[in-house]
Design an enzyme around this catalytic site. Structure first.
Site, PDB file in Angstrom:
ATOM      1  CB  CYS A 146      -0.928   0.012   1.207  1.00 35.43           C
ATOM      2  SG  CYS A 146      -2.026  -1.403   1.252  1.00 35.43           S
ATOM      3  CG  HIS A 201      -2.798   3.553   2.603  1.00 32.94           C
ATOM      4  ND1 HIS A 201      -3.497   3.263   1.449  1.00 32.94           N
ATOM      5  CD2 HIS A 201      -2.776   2.400   3.335  1.00 32.94           C
ATOM      6  CE1 HIS A 201      -3.871   1.997   1.486  1.00 32.94           C
ATOM      7  NE2 HIS A 201      -3.460   1.456   2.606  1.00 32.94           N
ATOM      8  CG  ASN A 257      -6.761  -0.414   2.005  1.00 32.62           C
ATOM      9  OD1 ASN A 257      -6.051  -0.140   1.037  1.00 32.62           O
ATOM     10  ND2 ASN A 257      -6.260  -0.797   3.166  1.00 32.62           N
TER      11      ASN A 257
HETATM   12  O1  UT7 Z   1      -3.660  -1.157   3.845  1.00 27.74           O
HETATM   13  C1  UT7 Z   1      -2.596  -1.801   4.510  1.00 27.74           C
HETATM   14  C2  UT7 Z   1      -2.465  -1.324   5.920  1.00 27.74           C
HETATM   15  N1  UT7 Z   1      -3.541  -1.876   6.680  1.00 27.74           N
HETATM   16  C3  UT7 Z   1      -3.938  -1.331   7.798  1.00 27.74           C
HETATM   17  O2  UT7 Z   1      -3.409  -0.320   8.186  1.00 27.74           O
HETATM   18  C4  UT7 Z   1      -5.031  -2.045   8.556  1.00 27.74           C
HETATM   19  C5  UT7 Z   1      -5.015  -1.699  10.002  1.00 27.74           C
HETATM   20  N2  UT7 Z   1      -5.999  -2.432  10.810  1.00 27.74           N
HETATM   21  C6  UT7 Z   1      -7.324  -2.293  10.679  1.00 27.74           C
HETATM   22  O3  UT7 Z   1      -7.817  -1.579   9.816  1.00 27.74           O
HETATM   23  C7  UT7 Z   1      -8.180  -2.970  11.736  1.00 27.74           C
HETATM   24  O4  UT7 Z   1      -7.339  -3.708  12.601  1.00 27.74           O
HETATM   25  C8  UT7 Z   1      -9.282  -3.913  11.177  1.00 27.74           C
HETATM   26  C9  UT7 Z   1     -10.374  -3.087  10.523  1.00 27.74           C
HETATM   27  C10 UT7 Z   1      -8.723  -4.933  10.211  1.00 27.74           C
HETATM   28  C11 UT7 Z   1      -9.962  -4.686  12.345  1.00 27.74           C
HETATM   29  O5  UT7 Z   1     -10.479  -3.769  13.269  1.00 27.74           O
HETATM   30  P1  UT7 Z   1     -10.088  -3.839  14.819  1.00 27.74           P
HETATM   31  O6  UT7 Z   1     -10.787  -2.746  15.465  1.00 27.74           O
HETATM   32  O7  UT7 Z   1      -8.578  -3.865  14.927  1.00 27.74           O
HETATM   33  O8  UT7 Z   1     -10.729  -5.234  15.256  1.00 27.74           O
HETATM   34  P2  UT7 Z   1     -10.076  -6.446  16.075  1.00 27.74           P
HETATM   35  O9  UT7 Z   1      -9.431  -7.399  15.120  1.00 27.74           O
HETATM   36  O10 UT7 Z   1      -9.262  -5.919  17.224  1.00 27.74           O
HETATM   37  O11 UT7 Z   1     -11.367  -7.141  16.667  1.00 27.74           O
HETATM   38  C12 UT7 Z   1     -12.237  -6.470  17.626  1.00 27.74           C
HETATM   39  C13 UT7 Z   1     -13.478  -7.298  17.778  1.00 27.74           C
HETATM   40  C14 UT7 Z   1     -13.217  -8.776  18.106  1.00 27.74           C
HETATM   41  O12 UT7 Z   1     -14.280  -9.231  18.935  1.00 27.74           O
HETATM   42  P3  UT7 Z   1     -14.096  -9.334  20.534  1.00 27.74           P
HETATM   43  O13 UT7 Z   1     -12.908 -10.223  20.730  1.00 27.74           O
HETATM   44  O14 UT7 Z   1     -13.858  -7.918  20.990  1.00 27.74           O
HETATM   45  O15 UT7 Z   1     -15.401  -9.903  20.979  1.00 27.74           O
HETATM   46  C15 UT7 Z   1     -13.296  -9.459  16.753  1.00 27.74           C
HETATM   47  O16 UT7 Z   1     -13.660 -10.807  16.847  1.00 27.74           O
HETATM   48  O17 UT7 Z   1     -14.237  -7.301  16.549  1.00 27.74           O
HETATM   49  C16 UT7 Z   1     -14.383  -8.648  16.058  1.00 27.74           C
HETATM   50  N3  UT7 Z   1     -14.196  -8.608  14.605  1.00 27.74           N
HETATM   51  C17 UT7 Z   1     -15.187  -8.442  13.748  1.00 27.74           C
HETATM   52  N4  UT7 Z   1     -16.514  -8.320  13.921  1.00 27.74           N
HETATM   53  C18 UT7 Z   1     -17.270  -8.143  12.822  1.00 27.74           C
HETATM   54  C19 UT7 Z   1     -13.025  -8.665  13.918  1.00 27.74           C
HETATM   55  N5  UT7 Z   1     -13.259  -8.536  12.590  1.00 27.74           N
HETATM   56  C20 UT7 Z   1     -14.594  -8.408  12.458  1.00 27.74           C
HETATM   57  C21 UT7 Z   1     -15.437  -8.222  11.341  1.00 27.74           C
HETATM   58  N6  UT7 Z   1     -16.773  -8.097  11.575  1.00 27.74           N
HETATM   59  N7  UT7 Z   1     -14.966  -8.176  10.089  1.00 27.74           N
END
Ligand code: UT7
Length: 340
Positions: free
Chosen positions: A108, A255, A286
């Protein structure tokens, strides 16, 4: 940057549509990423066609005689053949057959790397004008059931013509990488592993699982943490090497990975609250190496930013790599990629 052009695939995909296959909800996706819609290629659209589409608009919008373009850099991680690479074919499609043309893969952060290389080629005298295209078809390798990636990525292409100017319009590039954390964004198998698996499962044993697709995986929270620490430092260096103060930055184009990361970065860097910040992610998703030129184009077309303004750009992602510059924005495109 003398001119800009973009291509947005025709098919708009809503969060609700993504949630038909993904275990998630439209509200969760919007709250955690800032995305409502993204675009996916369909019909005849391919990486090659969207790259040429954006490149053509950039040439037309710049009004340049295309025989003056001396090099084409295709910034992408989506060209699916290692040989031949994409740029020479795209150059030929644009009527630029014969020029120096190469692909640049840096996830990216790719557009920032490509823009820096283009500016330095021009400063060194290796080319007078360079066409830089950032283009991705992320959905080709997307697992629609993967909660870490399926809701984030989209397809698109943006391009700029870089050339000489009286005043320096592109600062030195601030860039870097962190290979120790490179596995945080990675294809799940490499080509050799995939070919070996394909050979093993060649129809002899019905018990062998059918071969799945080769997909991209991302440890989102790990990337988020890396971004929160590394990027404010990178942004501070970008300002230092360009000799531009925070107060002089008029537009911020990070980005488009996640609207929450971008809000955090803007705050951590101490940029004024009323500075317009790109938010093309909301309806484009993205698009990896395409996201910065697409976001600049969106801001110019809608009037959120104006040609000639001083902007801070920062790309980051796989590698984990980043690249940023302070730039003067190109004029608003006469041929935009969408109706404002
Ligand atoms: O382009 C290249 C560079 N990329 C980036 O910079 C990406 C950076 N990271 C992100 O954008 C975020 O980490 C994501 C959008 C991918 C994920 O968001 P997050 O806020 O970091 O979620 P998480 O993985 O910490 O999960 C939080 C909660 C969890 O549930 P509990 O354990 O709190 O009950 C996950 O199981 O959200 C849950 N979860 C989801 N729920 C619904 C994780 N992914 C999903 C989903 N839909 N897709």
């Amino acid at each position: 940057m003398l001119g800009i052009g973009a291509y947005r695939p025709q098919r708009v995909v809503s969060n609700a549509e993504v949630c038909e296959l993904l275990e998630s909800t439209p509200d969760w996706i919007f709250e955690r990423t800032g995305i409502h819609n993204r675009r996916w290629i369909s019909g005849d659209e391919t990486l090659r066609s969207i790259s040429a589409g954006a490149g053509e608009r950039a040439l037309v919008n710049t009004g340049i005689d295309r025989s003056k373009i001396g090099a084409l850099i295709l910034c992408t991680s989506s060209w699916l053949k290692l040989t031949p690479h994409g740029a020479p074919t795209v150059a030929a499609d644009l009527g630029l057959n014969g020029i120096a043309a190469f692909d640049l893969t840096s996830g990216c952060g790719g557009f920032g790397y490509g823009l820096g290389v283009a500016a330095d080629l021009i400063r060194a005298g290796s080319a007078e004008y360079v066409l830089v295209i950032g283009a991705e078809t992320m959905t080709v390798g997307l697992d629609p059931t993967d909660r870490g990636t399926a809701m984030i990525f989209g397809d698109g292409a943006g391009a700029v013509v870089v050339g000489p100017s009286e005043e320096n319009g592109i600062s030195p590039t601030v860039w870097g990488s962190d290979g120790e954390n490179a596995e945080a964004i990675a294809q799940d198998v490499d080509f050799l592993e995939y070919m070996n698996k394909a050979q093993e499962s060649q129809g002899t044993d019905p018990a062998v699982e059918p071969l799945g697709r080769m997909s991209l995986r991302m440890e989102g929270p790990r990337v988020f943490r890396w971004a929160a620490v590394t990027l404010p430092r990178a942004l501070a260096s970008a300002l230092e090497v360009s000799g531009v103060s925070k107060e002089e930055i008029e537009v911020f184009v990070p980005h488009q990975a996640n609207a929450r990361i971008n809000e955090l970065m803007k705050k951590n860097l101490g940029l004024a609250e009323d500075i317009p910040m790109a938010n093309d992610i909301e309806n484009t998703g993205n698009t990896s190496a395409a996201s910065i030129p697409l976001a600049i184009e969106e801001m110019l077309v809608t009037g959120k930013a104006k040609g000639g303004q001083t902007a801070l750009l920062l790309g980051f992602g796989a590698g984990l790599s980043y690249a940023g510059q302070v730039v003067t924005l190109p004029p608003a495109p006469k041929e935009p990629s969408f109706d404002a």
